[in-house]
Design a protein around this motif. Sequence first.
Motif, mmCIF file in Angstrom:
data_model
loop_
_atom_site.group_PDB
_atom_site.id
_atom_site.type_symbol
_atom_site.label_atom_id
_atom_site.label_comp_id
_atom_site.label_asym_id
_atom_site.label_seq_id
_atom_site.Cartn_x
_atom_site.Cartn_y
_atom_site.Cartn_z
ATOM 1 N N UNK A 108 -53.174 5.450 30.588
ATOM 2 C CA UNK A 108 -52.660 4.654 31.713
ATOM 3 C C UNK A 108 -51.987 5.483 32.803
ATOM 4 N N UNK A 109 -51.333 6.559 32.446
ATOM 5 C CA UNK A 109 -50.663 7.399 33.444
ATOM 6 C C UNK A 109 -51.651 8.028 34.431
ATOM 7 N N UNK A 110 -52.936 8.019 34.091
ATOM 8 C CA UNK A 110 -53.943 8.665 34.938
ATOM 9 C C UNK A 110 -54.945 7.667 35.532
ATOM 10 N N UNK A 111 -54.650 6.384 35.434
ATOM 11 C CA UNK A 111 -55.526 5.372 36.032
ATOM 12 C C UNK A 111 -55.432 5.443 37.555
ATOM 13 N N UNK A 112 -56.491 5.013 38.210
ATOM 14 C CA UNK A 112 -56.493 4.885 39.668
ATOM 15 C C UNK A 112 -56.654 6.192 40.422
ATOM 16 N N UNK A 113 -57.074 7.250 39.736
ATOM 17 C CA UNK A 113 -57.228 8.547 40.397
ATOM 18 C C UNK A 113 -58.682 9.011 40.449
ATOM 19 N N UNK A 114 -59.606 8.153 40.031
ATOM 20 C CA UNK A 114 -61.031 8.482 40.089
ATOM 21 C C UNK A 114 -61.548 9.295 38.927
ATOM 22 N N UNK A 115 -60.711 9.561 37.928
ATOM 23 C CA UNK A 115 -61.155 10.386 36.803
ATOM 24 C C UNK A 115 -62.247 9.691 35.985
ATOM 25 N N UNK A 116 -62.106 8.397 35.767
ATOM 26 C CA UNK A 116 -63.123 7.676 34.987
ATOM 27 C C UNK A 116 -64.462 7.714 35.699
ATOM 28 N N UNK A 117 -64.469 7.469 36.993
ATOM 29 C CA UNK A 117 -65.724 7.496 37.754
ATOM 30 C C UNK A 117 -66.367 8.876 37.678
ATOM 31 N N UNK A 118 -65.564 9.909 37.823
ATOM 32 C CA UNK A 118 -66.076 11.287 37.784
ATOM 33 C C UNK A 118 -66.641 11.628 36.404
ATOM 34 N N UNK A 119 -65.930 11.240 35.360
ATOM 35 C CA UNK A 119 -66.377 11.554 33.998
ATOM 36 C C UNK A 119 -67.612 10.742 33.612
ATOM 37 N N UNK A 120 -67.625 9.444 33.921
ATOM 38 C CA UNK A 120 -68.785 8.612 33.589
ATOM 39 C C UNK A 120 -70.015 9.124 34.345
ATOM 40 N N UNK A 121 -69.852 9.467 35.600
ATOM 41 C CA UNK A 121 -70.975 10.004 36.376
ATOM 42 C C UNK A 121 -71.551 11.252 35.711
ATOM 43 N N UNK A 122 -70.676 12.166 35.274
ATOM 44 C CA UNK A 122 -71.141 13.407 34.638
ATOM 45 C C UNK A 122 -71.865 13.122 33.332
ATOM 46 N N UNK A 123 -71.329 12.207 32.523
ATOM 47 C CA UNK A 123 -71.973 11.881 31.252
ATOM 48 C C UNK A 123 -73.324 11.214 31.482
ATOM 49 N N UNK A 124 -73.388 10.288 32.429
ATOM 50 C CA UNK A 124 -74.656 9.604 32.720
ATOM 51 C C UNK A 124 -75.704 10.606 33.203
ATOM 52 N N UNK A 125 -75.306 11.542 34.059
ATOM 53 C CA UNK A 125 -76.252 12.565 34.525
ATOM 54 C C UNK A 125 -76.810 13.364 33.356
#
Length: 178
Positions: A108-125
């Motif tokens: 939760x301390x790291x929500x809202x900073x785009x980390x999930x989008x960046x990580x999911x994008x890398x895994x999907x690629x």
Amino acid sequence: MTSIFTARLVLLPLSCEMIEKRLAHEEFNLIADTPEGPLSVHFDSQWAGGLRDLFPHLLEQMRRQGLAAQAGIFCVALRETGQAVGDIGTKGQPSAAGEQEIGYGFNPAHWGQGYATEAVSALVQQLVAQPEIKVVTAQTAQSNRASERVLEKLAFTRTGQSWDEEDGDLTVWSKSKH
């Protein structure tokens, strides 16, 4: 299984050492070997919230199979500081039709900073580069708008609904290779 690097993150394969230390300590540090050299990673008490209950079984399974790391599951850490901020990975093996489900969770301390989008994008690629993977799927709690936004930004489409005892009503998402 090798690490995956993005502009701000490194996805480190989930290792027996990470699981053992998490089961023994609320906070800990370890040195992860990466293709870019050693990375000192700090794990705080929030790391692996959703996976924590699965760790004893997963560790036993990994030891039985002689694995140092679990294929397809990653710890997400900040490249700059080494702070572990979440986890991400595949759920089981791809289906016969080439569908691979993913899941992710971030502190939760790291929500809202785009980390999930960046990580999911890398895994999907990484996944869609594998010839046997035709579709990547995910499920989000309908009450979790932030998680839905991650998938929307990455061009996943809503394909149905499901239900889970822990999260309740779920939205099912998919993204085809082409």
